[in-house]
Design an enzyme around this catalytic site. Sequence first.
Site, PDB file in Angstrom:
ATOM      1  CB  CYS A  31      -6.035  40.208  -8.640  1.00 56.80           C
ATOM      2  SG  CYS A  31      -4.630  40.213  -9.771  1.00 56.80           S
ATOM      3  CE  LYS A  68      -2.462  43.632  -6.480  1.00 56.34           C
ATOM      4  NZ  LYS A  68      -3.082  44.615  -7.360  1.00 56.34           N
ATOM      5  CG  ASN A 109     -10.086  42.226 -10.437  1.00 52.69           C
ATOM      6  OD1 ASN A 109     -10.453  41.496 -11.368  1.00 52.69           O
ATOM      7  ND2 ASN A 109      -8.818  42.446 -10.175  1.00 52.69           N
TER       8      ASN A 109
HETATM    9  P1  NAD Z   1       4.781  40.235  -9.852  1.00 47.99           P
HETATM   10  O1  NAD Z   1       5.116  40.590  -8.478  1.00 47.99           O
HETATM   11  O2  NAD Z   1       4.686  38.811 -10.269  1.00 47.99           O
HETATM   12  O3  NAD Z   1       5.822  40.939 -10.851  1.00 47.99           O
HETATM   13  C1  NAD Z   1       6.234  42.250 -10.736  1.00 47.99           C
HETATM   14  C2  NAD Z   1       7.700  42.314 -11.171  1.00 47.99           C
HETATM   15  O4  NAD Z   1       8.094  43.676 -11.315  1.00 47.99           O
HETATM   16  C3  NAD Z   1       8.682  41.705 -10.176  1.00 47.99           C
HETATM   17  O5  NAD Z   1       9.418  40.683 -10.822  1.00 47.99           O
HETATM   18  C4  NAD Z   1       9.579  42.876  -9.755  1.00 47.99           C
HETATM   19  O6  NAD Z   1      10.907  42.483  -9.528  1.00 47.99           O
HETATM   20  C5  NAD Z   1       9.462  43.782 -10.954  1.00 47.99           C
HETATM   21  N1  NAD Z   1       9.768  45.197 -10.730  1.00 47.99           N
HETATM   22  C6  NAD Z   1       9.341  46.004  -9.746  1.00 47.99           C
HETATM   23  N2  NAD Z   1       9.820  47.265  -9.909  1.00 47.99           N
HETATM   24  C7  NAD Z   1      10.568  47.246 -11.036  1.00 47.99           C
HETATM   25  C8  NAD Z   1      11.328  48.224 -11.746  1.00 47.99           C
HETATM   26  N3  NAD Z   1      11.398  49.485 -11.330  1.00 47.99           N
HETATM   27  N4  NAD Z   1      11.996  47.848 -12.854  1.00 47.99           N
HETATM   28  C9  NAD Z   1      11.936  46.575 -13.291  1.00 47.99           C
HETATM   29  N5  NAD Z   1      11.216  45.604 -12.675  1.00 47.99           N
HETATM   30  C10 NAD Z   1      10.550  45.938 -11.561  1.00 47.99           C
HETATM   31  O7  NAD Z   1       3.398  40.984 -10.149  1.00 47.99           O
HETATM   32  P2  NAD Z   1       2.207  40.533 -11.148  1.00 47.99           P
HETATM   33  O8  NAD Z   1       1.372  39.494 -10.513  1.00 47.99           O
HETATM   34  O9  NAD Z   1       2.765  40.311 -12.497  1.00 47.99           O
HETATM   35  O10 NAD Z   1       1.345  41.868 -11.146  1.00 47.99           O
HETATM   36  C11 NAD Z   1       1.771  43.039 -11.792  1.00 47.99           C
HETATM   37  C12 NAD Z   1       0.589  43.999 -11.879  1.00 47.99           C
HETATM   38  O11 NAD Z   1      -0.428  43.432 -12.712  1.00 47.99           O
HETATM   39  C13 NAD Z   1      -0.092  44.288 -10.539  1.00 47.99           C
HETATM   40  O12 NAD Z   1      -0.533  45.620 -10.528  1.00 47.99           O
HETATM   41  C14 NAD Z   1      -1.279  43.347 -10.541  1.00 47.99           C
HETATM   42  O13 NAD Z   1      -2.329  43.819  -9.736  1.00 47.99           O
HETATM   43  C15 NAD Z   1      -1.661  43.355 -11.999  1.00 47.99           C
HETATM   44  N6  NAD Z   1      -2.376  42.162 -12.443  1.00 47.99           N
HETATM   45  C16 NAD Z   1      -1.984  40.925 -12.028  1.00 47.99           C
HETATM   46  C17 NAD Z   1      -2.648  39.783 -12.489  1.00 47.99           C
HETATM   47  C18 NAD Z   1      -2.238  38.408 -12.030  1.00 47.99           C
HETATM   48  O14 NAD Z   1      -2.978  37.469 -12.286  1.00 47.99           O
HETATM   49  N7  NAD Z   1      -1.091  38.241 -11.374  1.00 47.99           N
HETATM   50  C19 NAD Z   1      -3.706  39.919 -13.386  1.00 47.99           C
HETATM   51  C20 NAD Z   1      -4.068  41.188 -13.817  1.00 47.99           C
HETATM   52  C21 NAD Z   1      -3.394  42.303 -13.342  1.00 47.99           C
END
Ligand code: NAD
Length: 433
Positions: A263, A266, A211
């Site tokens: 992404c 952060k 990234n």
């Molecule tokens: P998001 O905020 O869309 O989803 C996270 C979900 O996790 C939320 O719905 C939240 O309610 C849930 N959650 C939190 N704690 C929980 C628990 N204890 N039990 C059950 N559910 C719980 O986040 P995202 O965009 O999907 O990102 C998730 C991870 O993936 C991050 O670390 C991000 O950096 C990484 N990531 C994101 C992308 C992207 O394009 N969005 C791409 C690659 C990696």
Amino acid sequence: MKVVMIGSGYVGLVSGACFADFGHEVVCVDKDLSKIDALKSNVMPIYEPGLESLVRGNAQRGVLSFTTDLAEAVSGADAVFIAVGTPSRRGDGHADLSYVYAAAEEIARAVDDRTVIVTKSTVPVGTGDEVERICREAAPGKTLAVVSNPEFLREGAAIDDFKRPDRIVVGSEEEWARDVMREVYRPLYLNESPILFTSRRSSELIKYAANAFLATKITFINEIADLCEKVGGNVQDVARGIGLDQRIGPKFLNAGPGYGGSCFPKDTLALMKTAQDHESPVRIVEAVVNANDLRKRAMGRKVIAALGGEARGKRVALLGLTFKPNTDDMRDAPSIAVVQALLDAGAEVAAYDPEGMAEAARLLPDVRMAAGPYEAAAGAHALVMMTEWDAFRALDLGRMADVMAGDALVDLRNVYNPEDVARAGLSYTSVGR
Ligand code: NAD
């Protein structure tokens, strides 16, 4: 295999739906009850092309289900993926790992012996060691493997990226856990996606390094664009000229308003903090973060310049608000900084976005959300192309000129052809051309 996703957001939901489509039995868990209730009725909590039909099909086949009950979901699982958020920690920019740690503890207590716990969330190097310690403490009698498996999908093209990734990275030195991961991903490497096994720490670093490198590429071309404006070059020609060099490649060389999204901002910040903590600073990444922050505000000034240097009492219309097209994600979108700069300067702002307006209205309460692009532009002194949705590529510029009160078109994505804009009677500002 039985696969469980903890966290059903952009990553957890897309990954879960794709794993189910490949034939695994998948349960997606989230602690947000409204999200799970919506998913049970096939209402998507996010906008992602193709997701709704993928979820509906697999839910109907009975291989994809949704619950808030983590303990019940993980029973009998072969692999439990942690896909919860890792936002910037307020105040210092480190990744906030509290959701990851809380999920790990809950999972460890509830899973069967010999289950693989996979961190898919983006987490700083060394997090796997801490997750392992938490699991050992929460469930001392169980043999659990903690594996790193970063996700590289792009919002807007997430399903295709997940199903046809450039590579799958798995960080684990335990052979039995590698075997489980091989089996989980077997359908993908049958599609010839290479699976790269590394140590857990290398795997965690790969995600941040990837990234940071991409953010650097974007920032580099943005600075070249600024130079083009000063010296009379065309950044699109320069990008093509360097991108055809196979050592450089053409992607991520589109000049624009600076990177945003859930992404890059952060993750670059978190990498910087990790590096500083280990007294091994990543100075290039520090420069990228700084340049990108300054750039977003500078785009606001670019719009004000196109208004003749004075924004007070003027109206500005933004086309697109999300950080990129084909998503409703507003996290760290450059539009937020541009809007703020315009409001600070006394302008009135209207906007239209095909999918992002519900979330944008919450973040930008002072912006008037319009029903369409022409409605947004009505009475505006300047029109700003903020996010290059396909729906904005073939707008009737003559009609735009007719409904606007002024004639400035500021194209922050270099979507339009200067001659077409001139023919419509608008004055044109773009990036690096
Ligand atoms: P998001 O905020 O869309 O989803 C996270 C979900 O996790 C939320 O719905 C939240 O309610 C849930 N959650 C939190 N704690 C929980 C628990 N204890 N039990 C059950 N559910 C719980 O986040 P995202 O965009 O999907 O990102 C998730 C991870 O993936 C991050 O670390 C991000 O950096 C990484 N990531 C994101 C992308 C992207 O394009 N969005 C791409 C690659 C990696």
